[in-house]
Design an enzyme around this catalytic site. Structure first.
Site, PDB file in Angstrom:
ATOM      1  CB  SER A  20      -0.964   0.002   1.189  1.00  0.00           C
ATOM      2  OG  SER A  20      -0.266   0.110   2.407  1.00  0.00           O
ATOM      3  CG  ASN A  21       3.440   2.482   3.046  1.00  0.00           C
ATOM      4  OD1 ASN A  21       3.193   3.624   3.399  1.00  0.00           O
ATOM      5  ND2 ASN A  21       3.167   1.421   3.798  1.00  0.00           N
ATOM      6  CG  MET A  97       8.421  -7.787   5.779  1.00  0.00           C
ATOM      7  SD  MET A  97       8.205  -6.453   6.992  1.00  0.00           S
ATOM      8  CE  MET A  97       7.865  -7.425   8.448  1.00  0.00           C
ATOM      9  CG  ASN A 114      12.785   0.956   7.130  1.00  0.00           C
ATOM     10  OD1 ASN A 114      12.110   0.256   6.378  1.00  0.00           O
ATOM     11  ND2 ASN A 114      12.763   0.809   8.450  1.00  0.00           N
ATOM     12  CG  HIS A 116       9.465   1.041  12.330  1.00  0.00           C
ATOM     13  ND1 HIS A 116       9.213  -0.299  12.120  1.00  0.00           N
ATOM     14  CD2 HIS A 116       9.455   1.208  13.679  1.00  0.00           C
ATOM     15  CE1 HIS A 116       9.060  -0.908  13.272  1.00  0.00           C
ATOM     16  NE2 HIS A 116       9.200  -0.021  14.234  1.00  0.00           N
ATOM     17  CG  ASP A 157      12.340  -1.062  12.092  1.00  0.00           C
ATOM     18  OD1 ASP A 157      12.319  -0.895  10.860  1.00  0.00           O
ATOM     19  OD2 ASP A 157      11.845  -2.066  12.646  1.00  0.00           O
ATOM     20  CD  GLU A 186       3.228   2.680   7.830  1.00  0.00           C
ATOM     21  OE1 GLU A 186       4.311   2.262   8.227  1.00  0.00           O
ATOM     22  OE2 GLU A 186       2.358   1.937   7.319  1.00  0.00           O
TER      23      GLU A 186
HETATM   24  C1  GRF Z   1       4.022  -0.805   6.854  1.00  0.00           C
HETATM   25  O1  GRF Z   1       3.313  -0.655   8.051  1.00  0.00           O
HETATM   26  C2  GRF Z   1       5.480  -0.508   7.043  1.00  0.00           C
HETATM   27  O2  GRF Z   1       5.724   0.534   7.916  1.00  0.00           O
HETATM   28  C3  GRF Z   1       5.957  -1.805   7.640  1.00  0.00           C
HETATM   29  O3  GRF Z   1       5.299  -2.793   6.892  1.00  0.00           O
HETATM   30  C4  GRF Z   1       4.051  -2.270   6.438  1.00  0.00           C
HETATM   31  C5  GRF Z   1       3.995  -2.445   4.955  1.00  0.00           C
HETATM   32  O4  GRF Z   1       2.726  -2.150   4.429  1.00  0.00           O
HETATM   33  N1  GRF Z   1       7.405  -1.892   7.614  1.00  0.00           N
HETATM   34  P1  GRF Z   1       2.495  -2.124   2.861  1.00  0.00           P
HETATM   35  O5  GRF Z   1       3.107  -3.413   2.299  1.00  0.00           O
HETATM   36  O6  GRF Z   1       3.172  -0.913   2.309  1.00  0.00           O
HETATM   37  O7  GRF Z   1       1.010  -2.099   2.686  1.00  0.00           O
END
Ligand code: GRF
Length: 210
Positions: A20-21, A97, A114, A116, A157, A186
């Site tokens: 989603s990011n 991850m 990054n 977090h 992180d 985020e």
């Molecule tokens: C986010 O909450 C990010 O901060 C964490 O993993 C999640 C990833 O979400 N490290 P997405 O895959 O971007 O939806």
């Protein structure tokens, strides 16, 4: 917004899951709110939905899984080689991850950021939102946050903070309502941070160096 012919910052996004990011960054590049281009999406998991998002956006994507007989450092060196092939100005870890070693980071000094879902110095590692919510339910906290930071080394992180924002935990929050609110922050904070970095003079100036 950047002038039409200004060089656009080349971004490689590393992902492991939903993306989603990544989507927020793709949308911001698309609507011109950041003068950048996602030139590749790299996932360590073949099943990551983020790869479908990249395909929908017409962005090249690569699955780079770790071989069972491969050391962590060898994997990171191979990953660096693949990412460097896209000549990124910026490498964005958006739900990536794996902890990266210097065999990767050494190629992209001051160019890896990054995201977090916690404040600086709090709740490093996986499931940060869930841990914050459990602590709130136990009466141990009333807020958490989000941060975007540089990744200089193998610290988890941890690294120079580029942006951070607090998120209140409401008495009637469920894990899902809290997670939704944190993800919305985020998306906004990541895009705003990338926009700021893109406006810095060095953002399109150099390539990877070992
Ligand atoms: C986010 O909450 C990010 O901060 C964490 O993993 C999640 C990833 O979400 N490290 P997405 O895959 O971007 O939806």
């Amino acid at each position: 917004m950047a002038p039409p012919h200004a060089p656009r910052t080349r971004i490689v996004v590393l992902v492991s899951g939903n993306g989603s990011n990544l989507q927020a960054v793709l949308d911001a590049c698309d609507d011109g709110s950041i003068p950048a281009e996602v030139v590749a999406v790299v996932s360590n998991r073949s099943s990551a939905f983020a790869l479908e998002r990249a395909a929908t956006a017409g962005v090249p994507s690569v699955h780079v899984g770790k071989h069972t007989d491969e050391t962590r450092r060898d994997y990171d060196a191979r990953l660096a080689d693949i990412v460097a092939g896209f000549a990124p100005d910026l490498v964005v870890l958006a739900g990536w991850m794996r902890i990266l070693t210097s065999d990767f980071l050494g190629w992209f000094p001051d160019r890896v950021i990054n995201l977090h879902p916690a404040r600086p110095g709090e709740l490093p590692g996986v499931n940060a939102i869930e841990r914050a919510w459990h602590e709130a339910m136990a009466g141990q906290r009333t807020s958490t946050g989000v941060m975007v930071h540089l990744v200089p080394d193998e610290g988890v992180d941890d690294g120079p903070v580029l942006a951070t924002e607090d998120v209140d935990i409401r008495p009637d929050d469920t894990f899902d309502t809290l997670a939704d609110r944190i993800h919305a922050v985020e998306h906004r904070l990541l895009v705003a941070t990338i926009a700021t970095l893109c406006r810095q003079p060095s953002s399109t100036s150099s390539g990877a160096t070992p």
